[in-house]
Design a protein around this motif. Sequence first.
Motif, PDB file in Angstrom:
ATOM      1  N   ILE A 175       0.842  -1.204   0.000  1.00  0.00           N
ATOM      2  CA  ILE A 175       0.000   0.000   0.000  1.00  0.00           C
ATOM      3  C   ILE A 175       0.874   1.250   0.000  1.00  0.00           C
ATOM      4  N   ALA A 176       1.952   1.244   0.770  1.00  0.00           N
ATOM      5  CA  ALA A 176       2.861   2.397   0.803  1.00  0.00           C
ATOM      6  C   ALA A 176       3.483   2.634  -0.569  1.00  0.00           C
ATOM      7  N   ALA A 177       3.921   1.571  -1.222  1.00  0.00           N
ATOM      8  CA  ALA A 177       4.518   1.707  -2.558  1.00  0.00           C
ATOM      9  C   ALA A 177       3.493   2.210  -3.567  1.00  0.00           C
ATOM     10  N   THR A 178       2.276   1.709  -3.460  1.00  0.00           N
ATOM     11  CA  THR A 178       1.211   2.134  -4.371  1.00  0.00           C
ATOM     12  C   THR A 178       0.863   3.604  -4.141  1.00  0.00           C
ATOM     13  N   ARG A 179       0.754   4.009  -2.886  1.00  0.00           N
ATOM     14  CA  ARG A 179       0.482   5.424  -2.576  1.00  0.00           C
ATOM     15  C   ARG A 179       1.557   6.333  -3.192  1.00  0.00           C
ATOM     16  N   GLN A 180       2.803   5.924  -3.035  1.00  0.00           N
ATOM     17  CA  GLN A 180       3.907   6.730  -3.564  1.00  0.00           C
ATOM     18  C   GLN A 180       3.851   6.815  -5.087  1.00  0.00           C
ATOM     19  N   LYS A 181       3.630   5.685  -5.720  1.00  0.00           N
ATOM     20  CA  LYS A 181       3.635   5.643  -7.191  1.00  0.00           C
ATOM     21  C   LYS A 181       2.447   6.400  -7.787  1.00  0.00           C
ATOM     22  N   THR A 182       1.346   6.484  -7.044  1.00  0.00           N
ATOM     23  CA  THR A 182       0.122   7.085  -7.583  1.00  0.00           C
ATOM     24  C   THR A 182      -0.235   8.404  -6.910  1.00  0.00           C
ATOM     25  N   LYS A 183       0.724   9.044  -6.274  1.00  0.00           N
ATOM     26  CA  LYS A 183       0.433  10.249  -5.485  1.00  0.00           C
ATOM     27  C   LYS A 183      -0.245  11.349  -6.308  1.00  0.00           C
ATOM     28  N   ASP A 184       0.016  11.428  -7.593  1.00  0.00           N
ATOM     29  CA  ASP A 184      -0.614  12.454  -8.435  1.00  0.00           C
ATOM     30  C   ASP A 184      -2.104  12.181  -8.665  1.00  0.00           C
ATOM     31  N   TYR A 185      -2.572  10.988  -8.339  1.00  0.00           N
ATOM     32  CA  TYR A 185      -3.971  10.604  -8.551  1.00  0.00           C
ATOM     33  C   TYR A 185      -4.667  10.258  -7.241  1.00  0.00           C
ATOM     34  N   ALA A 186      -4.026  10.534  -6.121  1.00  0.00           N
ATOM     35  CA  ALA A 186      -4.512  10.087  -4.808  1.00  0.00           C
ATOM     36  C   ALA A 186      -5.929  10.543  -4.492  1.00  0.00           C
ATOM     37  N   ASP A 187      -6.348  11.675  -5.028  1.00  0.00           N
ATOM     38  CA  ASP A 187      -7.698  12.164  -4.739  1.00  0.00           C
ATOM     39  C   ASP A 187      -8.789  11.292  -5.365  1.00  0.00           C
ATOM     40  N   ARG A 188      -8.422  10.416  -6.308  1.00  0.00           N
ATOM     41  CA  ARG A 188      -9.394   9.537  -6.959  1.00  0.00           C
ATOM     42  C   ARG A 188      -9.239   8.074  -6.554  1.00  0.00           C
ATOM     43  N   ILE A 189      -8.341   7.821  -5.603  1.00  0.00           N
ATOM     44  CA  ILE A 189      -8.038   6.442  -5.206  1.00  0.00           C
ATOM     45  C   ILE A 189      -8.340   6.239  -3.728  1.00  0.00           C
ATOM     46  N   THR A 190      -9.010   5.137  -3.433  1.00  0.00           N
ATOM     47  CA  THR A 190      -9.193   4.687  -2.062  1.00  0.00           C
ATOM     48  C   THR A 190      -8.233   3.532  -1.854  1.00  0.00           C
ATOM     49  N   TYR A 191      -7.273   3.700  -0.952  1.00  0.00           N
ATOM     50  CA  TYR A 191      -6.271   2.674  -0.667  1.00  0.00           C
ATOM     51  C   TYR A 191      -6.776   1.838   0.507  1.00  0.00           C
ATOM     52  N   LEU A 192      -6.819   0.535   0.332  1.00  0.00           N
ATOM     53  CA  LEU A 192      -7.362  -0.341   1.362  1.00  0.00           C
ATOM     54  C   LEU A 192      -6.344  -1.392   1.769  1.00  0.00           C
ATOM     55  N   LEU A 193      -5.880  -1.298   2.992  1.00  0.00           N
ATOM     56  CA  LEU A 193      -5.018  -2.329   3.572  1.00  0.00           C
ATOM     57  C   LEU A 193      -5.960  -3.424   4.040  1.00  0.00           C
ATOM     58  N   ASP A 194      -6.346  -4.268   3.085  1.00  0.00           N
ATOM     59  CA  ASP A 194      -7.407  -5.236   3.329  1.00  0.00           C
ATOM     60  C   ASP A 194      -7.319  -6.323   2.260  1.00  0.00           C
ATOM     61  N   SER A 195      -7.901  -7.453   2.565  1.00  0.00           N
ATOM     62  CA  SER A 195      -7.946  -8.563   1.620  1.00  0.00           C
ATOM     63  C   SER A 195      -8.941  -8.275   0.502  1.00  0.00           C
ATOM     64  N   HIS A 196      -8.608  -8.714  -0.687  1.00  0.00           N
ATOM     65  CA  HIS A 196      -9.534  -8.535  -1.811  1.00  0.00           C
ATOM     66  C   HIS A 196     -10.813  -9.340  -1.650  1.00  0.00           C
ATOM     67  N   GLU A 197     -10.859 -10.263  -0.708  1.00  0.00           N
ATOM     68  CA  GLU A 197     -12.108 -10.981  -0.477  1.00  0.00           C
ATOM     69  C   GLU A 197     -13.175 -10.049   0.091  1.00  0.00           C
ATOM     70  N   ASN A 198     -12.767  -8.867   0.572  1.00  0.00           N
ATOM     71  CA  ASN A 198     -13.712  -7.898   1.125  1.00  0.00           C
ATOM     72  C   ASN A 198     -14.176  -6.860   0.109  1.00  0.00           C
ATOM     73  N   ILE A 199     -13.861  -7.052  -1.142  1.00  0.00           N
ATOM     74  CA  ILE A 199     -14.307  -6.130  -2.189  1.00  0.00           C
ATOM     75  C   ILE A 199     -15.823  -5.919  -2.145  1.00  0.00           C
ATOM     76  N   PRO A 200     -16.643  -6.962  -2.015  1.00  0.00           N
ATOM     77  CA  PRO A 200     -18.090  -6.729  -2.018  1.00  0.00           C
ATOM     78  C   PRO A 200     -18.587  -5.772  -0.935  1.00  0.00           C
ATOM     79  N   THR A 201     -17.925  -5.753   0.210  1.00  0.00           N
ATOM     80  CA  THR A 201     -18.377  -4.855   1.282  1.00  0.00           C
ATOM     81  C   THR A 201     -17.682  -3.497   1.241  1.00  0.00           C
TER      82      THR A 201
END
Length: 187
Positions: A59-85
């Motif tokens: 998540i830290a690496a993704t935040r850094q790489k995408t910092k110019d788009y951060a206002d359109r991204i929700t970063y979730l330190l969570d399992s992808h099995e929780n996508i539905p919720t």
Amino acid sequence: MQTVSNAIEFGQLILERVLPTARTVVDATAGNGSDTLFLAQRMSAEARLYAFDIQPLAIAATRQKTKDYADRITYLLDSHENIPTEVPGEIDAAIFNLGYLPGTDHRVTTEAEITLKAVQGVLQKLRVNGVLVIVVYPGHPAGQEEKKSLEEYFRLLSPREFTVGCYTMMNHTEDAPFSYLIEKVRG
């Protein structure tokens, strides 16, 4: 060097077709942030991107790489099995880039049971004409399990509701990465 024939590039070519009109986009395995950046650069300014990973380093690496788009991204330190919720409404486009985080402990990897549950959750929320791309790495034991589990599941999906394709390199080893493409064709 491959420029459009590798499994990731193929999936990205497919996603480029739906991203301009997508409203809800998911990177189910944020990893080092490359797929998240690709999605953010190509989706409309009104779209929302949800980036999932279970590893704080990812998540830290993704935040850094995408910092110019951060206002359109929700970063979730969570399992992808929780996508539905965690992802509201329908999903227009999603990608899973399975396996382990490059440059880290290869014992920490996606797992067949959780991946299957996550894929099922995404397909339940996928909008008609929405697209899901899954890049599979069968060159390690967990990847072999994911390959088997996903293949069995996809063969059972109704062709009236989903179209499932598989892009594989015919002249590479059997453990070369490959991509599944799933499009929801009817609700």
